[in-house]
Design a protein around this motif. Sequence first.
Motif, short mmCIF file in Angstrom:
data_model
loop_
_atom_site.label_atom_id
_atom_site.label_comp_id
_atom_site.label_asym_id
_atom_site.label_seq_id
_atom_site.Cartn_x
_atom_site.Cartn_y
_atom_site.Cartn_z
N ALA A 66 0.74 -1.16 0.05
CA ALA A 66 0.06 0.08 -0.06
C ALA A 66 0.89 1.29 -0.10
O ALA A 66 0.41 2.33 -0.83
N THR A 158 -11.49 -5.05 -2.55
CA THR A 158 -10.44 -4.67 -3.12
C THR A 158 -10.46 -3.42 -4.00
O THR A 158 -9.62 -2.63 -3.75
N CYS A 161 -10.55 -0.37 -1.73
CA CYS A 161 -9.33 -0.26 -0.95
C CYS A 161 -8.66 0.41 -2.01
O CYS A 161 -7.63 1.40 -2.05
N VAL A 165 -6.83 4.06 -1.90
CA VAL A 165 -5.57 4.31 -1.87
C VAL A 165 -5.01 5.32 -2.99
O VAL A 165 -4.40 6.10 -2.93
#
Length: 180
Positions: A66, A158, A161, A165
Amino acid sequence: LGEDNPFPASFEIQVDNPERIPQLVPQFQQMPGVETAKFGQEVVEHLFQLTRVLRIGGVLLIVLLAIATLFIISNTIRITVFARRREVNIMKYVGATDWFIRWPFLLEGMIMGFVGAVIASAALYKGYNAIQAKIYGDSGFLPHAAQLAHHGLALRGTGLCGDLVGALGSSISLRKFLDV
């Protein structure tokens, strides 16, 4: 063999939660007619340690990836802002608001994060299926694990996320390199 059977009678017990095994063994040993209760304590403890290490390693790997993704997206948006600096200046001169200038860059970062998450999720799904087919194709005696029942949920998580990000990487880059 009747009464002359050289092997003792035995029972095989399966539990739902393997962490309860150490509490259940003393109860089984106290039952009438039970000589010993074996459950392979060393093997179970090693498996628990292995899963603990794998979980911690997985979390660390996720955090490192990440951070790397944030760095890549932030630098990409910074390069994009630098390449479009004349357009940004013109938009400022004609009275565009800060958020009007920021939104395209923010959306670009979110799209990059989402596409990366979808590619990663697809690779994970294909890799999982290939490994599962190889394992169960070579050894017919292993019980088959269930398919990824929650793959759709994992894909959405996912993707979300990846969006977060991407948005975070864009906002870091915009705050640092776009004087709006």
